[in-house]
Design a protein around this motif. Structure first.
Motif, PDB file in Angstrom:
ATOM      1  N   ASN A 177       0.813  -1.214   0.000  1.00  0.00           N
ATOM      2  CA  ASN A 177       0.000   0.000   0.000  1.00  0.00           C
ATOM      3  C   ASN A 177       0.849   1.268   0.000  1.00  0.00           C
ATOM      4  O   ASN A 177       0.312   2.370   0.065  1.00  0.00           O
ATOM      5  N   VAL A 178       2.150   1.114  -0.061  1.00  0.00           N
ATOM      6  CA  VAL A 178       3.064   2.246   0.072  1.00  0.00           C
ATOM      7  C   VAL A 178       3.387   2.828  -1.297  1.00  0.00           C
ATOM      8  O   VAL A 178       3.548   2.100  -2.277  1.00  0.00           O
ATOM      9  N   ALA A 179       3.487   4.156  -1.351  1.00  0.00           N
ATOM     10  CA  ALA A 179       3.920   4.831  -2.571  1.00  0.00           C
ATOM     11  C   ALA A 179       5.097   5.742  -2.238  1.00  0.00           C
ATOM     12  O   ALA A 179       5.143   6.319  -1.148  1.00  0.00           O
ATOM     13  N   LEU A 180       6.045   5.845  -3.150  1.00  0.00           N
ATOM     14  CA  LEU A 180       7.147   6.789  -2.981  1.00  0.00           C
ATOM     15  C   LEU A 180       6.668   8.182  -3.379  1.00  0.00           C
ATOM     16  O   LEU A 180       5.831   8.331  -4.264  1.00  0.00           O
ATOM     17  N   PHE A 181       7.201   9.194  -2.722  1.00  0.00           N
ATOM     18  CA  PHE A 181       6.932  10.551  -3.176  1.00  0.00           C
ATOM     19  C   PHE A 181       7.642  10.763  -4.514  1.00  0.00           C
ATOM     20  O   PHE A 181       8.762  10.287  -4.720  1.00  0.00           O
ATOM     21  N   ASP A 182       6.980  11.461  -5.404  1.00  0.00           N
ATOM     22  CA  ASP A 182       7.533  11.686  -6.746  1.00  0.00           C
ATOM     23  C   ASP A 182       8.918  12.322  -6.664  1.00  0.00           C
ATOM     24  O   ASP A 182       9.112  13.310  -5.962  1.00  0.00           O
TER      25      ASP A 182
END
Length: 220
Positions: free
Chosen positions: A85-90
């Motif tokens: 469920n984790v996303a990296l910051f752009d």
């Protein structure tokens, strides 16, 4: 001269505080305490034991079973993080790979070591030479211990380090350790992070600052 960047993990490298908040809300709900998501955002950076103590104090309840809550919240966090469920910051991955090898890089997180290592292995393999988790010091943020430990492991002077934080307690921890600190209001307001040496607007401004420092110091 800046030789090392020390990054917080949740809210700086990965967009994951909603997972922590969900786990904490569920764990406290099981013992009859309702907490708001922003309560957890305000406590970000503290290790798990510290969060429980603070919530118990806020609710004037010192009779809760800490070990039971710790077991519950740890299990729920691992379930949530395991579901990808984790996303990296752009732009985070790009800037880290750009400065890797030019600056010393460390992570200081209040999350438990299993989650921190999972995130490092999955998203940033071979990037960070020093990793300090919430399990690695007796006193978590806002005590200076986590950042002091990172500097000690890096083996360089504090004056040559810059901390990047997004949490109130994280900023306090870095400042208590005597390290220059910049903050980004990813979940909070700029006003709430005003004790940092520099309060940026967003990650893009952070990247511009890092690139400027790289040109000034390294000449690239």
């Amino acid at each position: 001269m800046i030789e090392a960047f020390i990054f917080d993990m949740d809210g700086i490298l990965i967009d994951s505080m909603h997972l922590h908040a969900q786990a904490w809300k569920n764990a406290f709900m099981e013992v009859g305490i309702n907490i708001d998501e922003r309560d957890i955002f305000a406590l970000e950076g503290e290790n798990d034991s510290g969060i429980i103590k603070r919530v118990m104090s806020m609710n004037k309840n010192d009779s809760l079973d800490m070990e039971s809550i710790l077991t519950t919240v740890t299990a729920r966090k691992h379930q949530l993080f395991d579901r990808d469920n984790v996303a990296l910051f752009d732009g985070v991955n790009d800037i880290l790979r750009q400065i890797n090898g030019k600056f010393r890089l460390a992570v200081v997180s209040g999350s438990d070591r299993k989650i921190v290592e999972m995130m490092m292995e999955q998203y940033f393999p071979g990037i960070f030479e020093v990793i300090v988790s919430g399990d690695d010091t007796e006193n978590g943020k806002p005590a200076p211990d986590p950042y002091n430990k990172a500097v000690e492991m890096l083996g360089i002077n504090k004056e040559n380090c810059m901390v990047v934080e997004n949490a109130i307690l994280g900023v306090e921890s870095a400042k208590n350790a005597g390290i220059f600190t910049v903050s980004i209001p990813t979940y909070l307001t700029r006003k709430e992070l005003e004790h940092a040496d520099i309060v940026l607007h967003d990650h893009k401004e952070l990247f511009r600052l890092i690139e400027l420092l790289m040109r000034m110091i390294i000449g690239n």
